[in-house]
Motif scaffolding. Structure first.
Motif, PDB file in Angstrom:
ATOM      1  N   LEU A 127       0.836  -1.193   0.000  1.00  0.00           N
ATOM      2  CA  LEU A 127       0.000   0.000   0.000  1.00  0.00           C
ATOM      3  C   LEU A 127       0.870   1.241   0.000  1.00  0.00           C
ATOM      4  CD1 LEU A 127      -2.802  -0.969   2.531  1.00  0.00           C
ATOM      5  CD2 LEU A 127      -2.772  -1.238   0.062  1.00  0.00           C
ATOM      6  N   SER A 128       0.384   2.290  -0.647  1.00  0.00           N
ATOM      7  CA  SER A 128       1.180   3.508  -0.761  1.00  0.00           C
ATOM      8  C   SER A 128       1.090   4.373   0.479  1.00  0.00           C
ATOM      9  CB  SER A 128       0.729   4.306  -1.980  1.00  0.00           C
ATOM     10  OG  SER A 128      -0.613   4.715  -1.825  1.00  0.00           O
ATOM     11  N   ARG A 129       0.064   4.232   1.273  1.00  0.00           N
ATOM     12  CA  ARG A 129      -0.128   5.099   2.433  1.00  0.00           C
ATOM     13  C   ARG A 129      -0.077   4.280   3.718  1.00  0.00           C
ATOM     14  NH1 ARG A 129      -5.373   3.850   3.468  1.00  0.00           N
ATOM     15  NH2 ARG A 129      -6.584   3.303   1.663  1.00  0.00           N
ATOM     16  N   ARG A 130       1.099   3.901   4.093  1.00  0.00           N
ATOM     17  CA  ARG A 130       1.249   3.073   5.288  1.00  0.00           C
ATOM     18  C   ARG A 130       1.328   3.890   6.572  1.00  0.00           C
ATOM     19  NH1 ARG A 130      -0.863  -1.173   5.370  1.00  0.00           N
ATOM     20  NH2 ARG A 130       0.273  -1.623   7.234  1.00  0.00           N
ATOM     21  N   ASN A 131       1.837   5.102   6.516  1.00  0.00           N
ATOM     22  CA  ASN A 131       1.997   5.908   7.737  1.00  0.00           C
ATOM     23  C   ASN A 131       0.718   6.677   8.008  1.00  0.00           C
ATOM     24  OD1 ASN A 131       4.597   5.005   7.921  1.00  0.00           O
ATOM     25  ND2 ASN A 131       5.418   6.718   6.749  1.00  0.00           N
ATOM     26  N   ARG A 132      -0.057   6.173   8.913  1.00  0.00           N
ATOM     27  CA  ARG A 132      -1.292   6.850   9.294  1.00  0.00           C
ATOM     28  C   ARG A 132      -1.052   7.605  10.596  1.00  0.00           C
ATOM     29  NH1 ARG A 132      -3.162   1.920   7.200  1.00  0.00           N
ATOM     30  NH2 ARG A 132      -4.460   2.268   5.373  1.00  0.00           N
ATOM     31  N   ALA A 133      -1.710   8.712  10.717  1.00  0.00           N
ATOM     32  CA  ALA A 133      -1.579   9.510  11.937  1.00  0.00           C
ATOM     33  C   ALA A 133      -2.202   8.754  13.106  1.00  0.00           C
ATOM     34  CB  ALA A 133      -2.260  10.858  11.760  1.00  0.00           C
ATOM     35  N   THR A 134      -1.465   8.682  14.184  1.00  0.00           N
ATOM     36  CA  THR A 134      -1.998   8.027  15.372  1.00  0.00           C
ATOM     37  C   THR A 134      -2.775   9.050  16.180  1.00  0.00           C
ATOM     38  OG1 THR A 134       0.024   8.490  16.587  1.00  0.00           O
ATOM     39  CG2 THR A 134      -0.113   6.356  15.484  1.00  0.00           C
ATOM     40  N   PRO A 135      -3.912   8.660  16.704  1.00  0.00           N
ATOM     41  CA  PRO A 135      -4.681   9.620  17.490  1.00  0.00           C
ATOM     42  C   PRO A 135      -3.908  10.006  18.752  1.00  0.00           C
ATOM     43  CG  PRO A 135      -5.696   7.437  17.560  1.00  0.00           C
ATOM     44  CD  PRO A 135      -4.550   7.368  16.606  1.00  0.00           C
ATOM     45  N   SER A 136      -3.935  11.294  19.062  1.00  0.00           N
ATOM     46  CA  SER A 136      -3.200  11.759  20.229  1.00  0.00           C
ATOM     47  C   SER A 136      -3.949  11.363  21.500  1.00  0.00           C
ATOM     48  CB  SER A 136      -3.024  13.274  20.165  1.00  0.00           C
ATOM     49  OG  SER A 136      -4.284  13.896  20.162  1.00  0.00           O
ATOM     50  N   ARG A 137      -3.175  11.082  22.503  1.00  0.00           N
ATOM     51  CA  ARG A 137      -3.791  10.677  23.772  1.00  0.00           C
ATOM     52  C   ARG A 137      -4.137  11.922  24.588  1.00  0.00           C
ATOM     53  NH1 ARG A 137       1.679  10.457  24.616  1.00  0.00           N
ATOM     54  NH2 ARG A 137       2.373  10.979  26.698  1.00  0.00           N
ATOM     55  N   ALA A 138      -5.076  11.758  25.466  1.00  0.00           N
ATOM     56  CA  ALA A 138      -5.530  12.879  26.296  1.00  0.00           C
ATOM     57  C   ALA A 138      -4.427  13.283  27.267  1.00  0.00           C
ATOM     58  CB  ALA A 138      -6.782  12.476  27.063  1.00  0.00           C
ATOM     59  N   PRO A 139      -4.337  14.558  27.587  1.00  0.00           N
ATOM     60  CA  PRO A 139      -3.304  15.004  28.538  1.00  0.00           C
ATOM     61  C   PRO A 139      -3.586  14.468  29.941  1.00  0.00           C
ATOM     62  CG  PRO A 139      -4.716  16.839  27.902  1.00  0.00           C
ATOM     63  CD  PRO A 139      -5.102  15.670  27.050  1.00  0.00           C
ATOM     64  N   ASP A 140      -2.547  14.421  30.739  1.00  0.00           N
ATOM     65  CA  ASP A 140      -2.627  13.933  32.110  1.00  0.00           C
ATOM     66  C   ASP A 140      -3.550  14.837  32.942  1.00  0.00           C
ATOM     67  OD1 ASP A 140      -1.925  12.456  34.402  1.00  0.00           O
ATOM     68  OD2 ASP A 140      -0.418  13.962  34.942  1.00  0.00           O
ATOM     69  N   PRO A 141      -4.503  14.259  33.680  1.00  0.00           N
ATOM     70  CA  PRO A 141      -5.435  15.080  34.468  1.00  0.00           C
ATOM     71  C   PRO A 141      -4.735  15.979  35.497  1.00  0.00           C
ATOM     72  CG  PRO A 141      -6.198  12.803  34.381  1.00  0.00           C
ATOM     73  CD  PRO A 141      -4.844  12.841  33.745  1.00  0.00           C
ATOM     74  N   LYS A 142      -3.606  15.544  36.034  1.00  0.00           N
ATOM     75  CA  LYS A 142      -2.885  16.376  37.002  1.00  0.00           C
ATOM     76  C   LYS A 142      -2.355  17.645  36.338  1.00  0.00           C
ATOM     77  CE  LYS A 142      -1.452  12.529  39.903  1.00  0.00           C
ATOM     78  NZ  LYS A 142      -0.325  11.721  40.372  1.00  0.00           N
ATOM     79  N   SER A 143      -1.799  17.500  35.129  1.00  0.00           N
ATOM     80  CA  SER A 143      -1.279  18.679  34.445  1.00  0.00           C
ATOM     81  C   SER A 143      -2.405  19.589  33.975  1.00  0.00           C
ATOM     82  CB  SER A 143      -0.386  18.278  33.272  1.00  0.00           C
ATOM     83  OG  SER A 143      -1.104  17.513  32.346  1.00  0.00           O
ATOM     84  N   GLY A 189      -3.615  23.767  27.069  1.00  0.00           N
ATOM     85  CA  GLY A 189      -2.339  24.143  27.680  1.00  0.00           C
ATOM     86  C   GLY A 189      -1.547  22.940  28.130  1.00  0.00           C
ATOM     87  N   ALA A 190      -2.219  21.939  28.715  1.00  0.00           N
ATOM     88  CA  ALA A 190      -1.522  20.732  29.155  1.00  0.00           C
ATOM     89  C   ALA A 190      -0.976  19.949  27.963  1.00  0.00           C
ATOM     90  CB  ALA A 190      -2.474  19.861  29.975  1.00  0.00           C
ATOM     91  N   ALA A 191      -1.737  19.906  26.869  1.00  0.00           N
ATOM     92  CA  ALA A 191      -1.271  19.206  25.679  1.00  0.00           C
ATOM     93  C   ALA A 191      -0.067  19.901  25.063  1.00  0.00           C
ATOM     94  CB  ALA A 191      -2.398  19.102  24.656  1.00  0.00           C
ATOM     95  N   ILE A 192      -0.064  21.231  25.077  1.00  0.00           N
ATOM     96  CA  ILE A 192       1.075  21.978  24.529  1.00  0.00           C
ATOM     97  C   ILE A 192       2.316  21.772  25.390  1.00  0.00           C
ATOM     98  CG2 ILE A 192       1.961  24.317  24.142  1.00  0.00           C
ATOM     99  CD1 ILE A 192      -0.883  25.072  23.220  1.00  0.00           C
ATOM    100  N   LYS A 193       2.143  21.789  26.688  1.00  0.00           N
ATOM    101  CA  LYS A 193       3.295  21.580  27.571  1.00  0.00           C
ATOM    102  C   LYS A 193       3.855  20.161  27.429  1.00  0.00           C
ATOM    103  CE  LYS A 193       2.487  24.979  31.137  1.00  0.00           C
ATOM    104  NZ  LYS A 193       2.261  25.224  32.569  1.00  0.00           N
ATOM    105  N   ARG A 194       2.986  19.190  27.177  1.00  0.00           N
ATOM    106  CA  ARG A 194       3.424  17.808  27.015  1.00  0.00           C
ATOM    107  C   ARG A 194       4.290  17.653  25.787  1.00  0.00           C
ATOM    108  NH1 ARG A 194      -1.271  14.061  25.938  1.00  0.00           N
ATOM    109  NH2 ARG A 194      -1.040  15.004  23.899  1.00  0.00           N
ATOM    110  N   ASN A 195       3.926  18.360  24.732  1.00  0.00           N
ATOM    111  CA  ASN A 195       4.675  18.225  23.474  1.00  0.00           C
ATOM    112  C   ASN A 195       5.852  19.147  23.490  1.00  0.00           C
ATOM    113  OD1 ASN A 195       2.922  16.307  22.530  1.00  0.00           O
ATOM    114  ND2 ASN A 195       1.587  17.800  21.573  1.00  0.00           N
TER     115      ASN A 195
END
Length: 159
Positions: free
Chosen positions: A113-129, A153-159
């Protein structure tokens, strides 16, 4: 001096729609949605191992109704037999998508298949952060907005 008018940004999909339409038309696709929405049409199990390559339409014979097309699928080698056994289901789903019997048969081509790299769904940020960021947002009065901003904000800090 005249004041320049407002600049309206156009989505890239609008600007390139003619280019993509021409490319898909050369492969026999009347609409590119069959390719772009293949996972929705065929189902995730089938779409994980196959992708539409092109549609071959038979030459029209004057005075006779148009015969249905042949949908050519690229299939991973080991799954070709399974896809072949599912061909009736695939035909039903594709024709349901089109709204008429556009496809009469499937032809399989075994290839990677030509499109093997699929985007993985991002996980939810940690509730503490999230709670830590929410403490800094006391100036925001709307609860839902504050919660959304805290998650962002928590997702941005995680990345």
């Amino acid at each position: 001096m005249a004041k320049p008018g407002p600049i309206s940004a156009k989505p890239l999909s609008v600007l390139l729609s003619d280019v993509f339409s021409d490319a898909y038309a050369k492969q026999g696709f009347a609409a590119r949605e069959l390719v772009t929405r293949w996972a929705d049409i065929a189902g995730p199990d089938i779409a994980a191992h196959s992708e539409p390559l092109k549609m071959q339409w038979p030459r029209p014979v004057e005075g006779q109704p148009q015969e249905p097309a042949t949908l050519i699928l690229r299939v991973e080698g080991p799954m070709a037999l399974e896809i072949q056994h599912s061909s009736d289901v695939i035909l039903q789903r594709v024709n349901r998508f089109f709204g008429w019997s556009a496809v009469g048969r499937l032809a399989l081509r075994q290839a990677p298949l030509s499109r093997r790299n699929r985007a993985t769904p991002s996980r939810a940020p940690d509730p503490k952060s999230v709670a830590k960021v929410a403490e800094t947002l006391s100036a925001v009065e709307d609860e839902e907005l504050r919660a959304a901003l805290a998650r962002l904000g928590a997702a941005i800090k995680r990345n």
